[in-house]
Design a protein around this motif. Structure first.
Motif, PDB file in Angstrom:
ATOM      1  N   GLU A  27       0.840  -1.194   0.000  1.00  0.00           N
ATOM      2  CA  GLU A  27       0.000   0.000   0.000  1.00  0.00           C
ATOM      3  C   GLU A  27       0.876   1.245   0.000  1.00  0.00           C
ATOM      4  O   GLU A  27       2.042   1.195   0.400  1.00  0.00           O
ATOM      5  N   ALA A  29       2.549   4.747   1.027  1.00  0.00           N
ATOM      6  CA  ALA A  29       2.958   5.332   2.300  1.00  0.00           C
ATOM      7  C   ALA A  29       2.360   6.725   2.469  1.00  0.00           C
ATOM      8  O   ALA A  29       2.122   7.433   1.489  1.00  0.00           O
ATOM      9  N   ASN A  30       2.122   7.121   3.712  1.00  0.00           N
ATOM     10  CA  ASN A  30       1.693   8.478   4.026  1.00  0.00           C
ATOM     11  C   ASN A  30       2.917   9.336   4.329  1.00  0.00           C
ATOM     12  O   ASN A  30       3.735   8.979   5.183  1.00  0.00           O
ATOM     13  N   ILE A  32       5.233  12.418   5.707  1.00  0.00           N
ATOM     14  CA  ILE A  32       5.255  13.169   6.959  1.00  0.00           C
ATOM     15  C   ILE A  32       6.024  14.481   6.819  1.00  0.00           C
ATOM     16  O   ILE A  32       5.515  15.553   7.143  1.00  0.00           O
ATOM     17  N   GLN A  36       3.767  19.468   2.955  1.00  0.00           N
ATOM     18  CA  GLN A  36       3.237  19.914   1.665  1.00  0.00           C
ATOM     19  C   GLN A  36       3.204  21.444   1.594  1.00  0.00           C
ATOM     20  O   GLN A  36       2.786  22.121   2.538  1.00  0.00           O
ATOM     21  N   TRP A  57       8.370   9.332   6.340  1.00  0.00           N
ATOM     22  CA  TRP A  57       7.033   8.864   5.965  1.00  0.00           C
ATOM     23  C   TRP A  57       6.624   7.723   6.890  1.00  0.00           C
ATOM     24  O   TRP A  57       7.439   7.152   7.606  1.00  0.00           O
ATOM     25  N   GLN A  58       5.326   7.417   6.889  1.00  0.00           N
ATOM     26  CA  GLN A  58       4.813   6.330   7.707  1.00  0.00           C
ATOM     27  C   GLN A  58       5.002   4.999   6.997  1.00  0.00           C
ATOM     28  O   GLN A  58       4.960   4.927   5.764  1.00  0.00           O
ATOM     29  N   SER A  60       4.073   1.488   5.447  1.00  0.00           N
ATOM     30  CA  SER A  60       2.880   0.989   4.759  1.00  0.00           C
ATOM     31  C   SER A  60       2.870  -0.533   4.817  1.00  0.00           C
ATOM     32  O   SER A  60       3.932  -1.175   4.859  1.00  0.00           O
ATOM     33  N   SER A 101       8.049  12.051  -3.412  1.00  0.00           N
ATOM     34  CA  SER A 101       7.083  10.975  -3.254  1.00  0.00           C
ATOM     35  C   SER A 101       7.835   9.713  -2.873  1.00  0.00           C
ATOM     36  O   SER A 101       9.071   9.655  -2.937  1.00  0.00           O
ATOM     37  N   SER A 115       2.961   6.964  -3.131  1.00  0.00           N
ATOM     38  CA  SER A 115       2.331   7.918  -2.225  1.00  0.00           C
ATOM     39  C   SER A 115       1.816   9.130  -3.001  1.00  0.00           C
ATOM     40  O   SER A 115       1.988   9.233  -4.221  1.00  0.00           O
ATOM     41  N   GLU A 116       1.224  10.064  -2.283  1.00  0.00           N
ATOM     42  CA  GLU A 116       0.952  11.370  -2.862  1.00  0.00           C
ATOM     43  C   GLU A 116       2.276  12.045  -3.217  1.00  0.00           C
ATOM     44  O   GLU A 116       3.340  11.641  -2.735  1.00  0.00           O
ATOM     45  N   TRP A 118       4.248  15.571  -2.812  1.00  0.00           N
ATOM     46  CA  TRP A 118       4.236  16.835  -2.078  1.00  0.00           C
ATOM     47  C   TRP A 118       5.282  17.779  -2.633  1.00  0.00           C
ATOM     48  O   TRP A 118       6.319  17.346  -3.166  1.00  0.00           O
TER      49      TRP A 118
END
Length: 227
Positions: A27, A29-30, A32, A36, A57-58, A60, A101, A115-116, A118
């Motif tokens: 999945e 990652a978010n 941190i 952004q 980042w967190q 996943s 990313s 990820s997104e 930023w």
């Protein structure tokens, strides 16, 4: 004896069916830090032009390792680093806008997750920052698109600024490369524009973003073809 072999056959069939199950895909990652649309001021000084920034980042799920992707938005030059940790450090240019990313990787799967993306400015010596280069969203560069009944295509982009003081977006659009024709200027809340097009034609476009201090940034050039 027949019953014994029958049981072995059933067990073997169950095992073979189970082995065909694909491994779980990782999945995304978010992210941190850096935040952004922020100014990153925590970099460790490396030289007059470089500082080392630690990206975080967190974790996943279903992930063995990560690939950090950092792109200099002025030069479009990427830097990447792979790690099993949830942080990594890179030396990057001061006073420069970047995007970043993270790709999540599972060694047992051929799928990856991203990820997104930023944006941030790596702190430098300036006291005011140009807007981030507009991110051109649609049409995707290199794509072929269908025009509307009105013979139009909608250009869409995203804009951001550390100081939140964008005043306008100016759109350049033409079938010439590079496009030198300005077809309109929008306010900071409007990030799309309808343009007239002709079939079987390749078009080029870019967006210039301006802030209250008169600083500007160039999105870079995108192209697309119309059916």
């Amino acid at each position: 004896m027949k019953r014994f072999f029958l049981c072995l056959g059933v067990l073997g069939l169950l095992w073979s069916c189970g082995s065909d199950d694909p491994p779980p895909a990782p999945e995304g990652a978010n992210l941190i830090f850096p935040d952004q649309n922020s100014e990153c001021t925590t970099g460790v000084n490396v030289s007059e032009t470089l500082s080392q920034v630690t990206f975080r980042w967190q974790a996943s799920i279903h992930t063995d390792s990560y690939t950090l992707n950092v792109v200099n938005l002025e030069t479009n030059v990427p830097q990447t680093i792979s790690t099993a940790a949830t942080s990594a450090s890179l030396s990057i240019a001061k006073g420069t806008p970047y995007s970043w990313s993270v790709n999540s990787v599972n060694s047992q799967s051929d799928q990856t997750a991203t990820s997104e993306t930023w944006l941030f400015y790596n702190s430098g010596f300036q006291t005011t920052y140009a807007p981030f280069p507009a991110q051109l969203v649609n049409p995707v560069s290199g794509s072929t698109v269908q025009k509307s009944i009105a013979n139009e295509v909608v250009l869409k982009w995203m804009g951001a600024d550390v100081e939140n003081d964008i005043t306008s977006f100016e759109v350049f659009f033409s079938d010439e490369n590079p496009p030198t024709t300005s077809i309109g200027t929008t306010n900071p809340d409007t990030m799309e524009l309808n343009v007239g097009v002709t079939s079987n034609t390749v078009y080029f476009w870019k967006v210039i973003t301006t802030d209250q201090e008169g600083n500007t940034s160039d999105s870079g050039l995108f192209e697309f073809k119309v059916f």
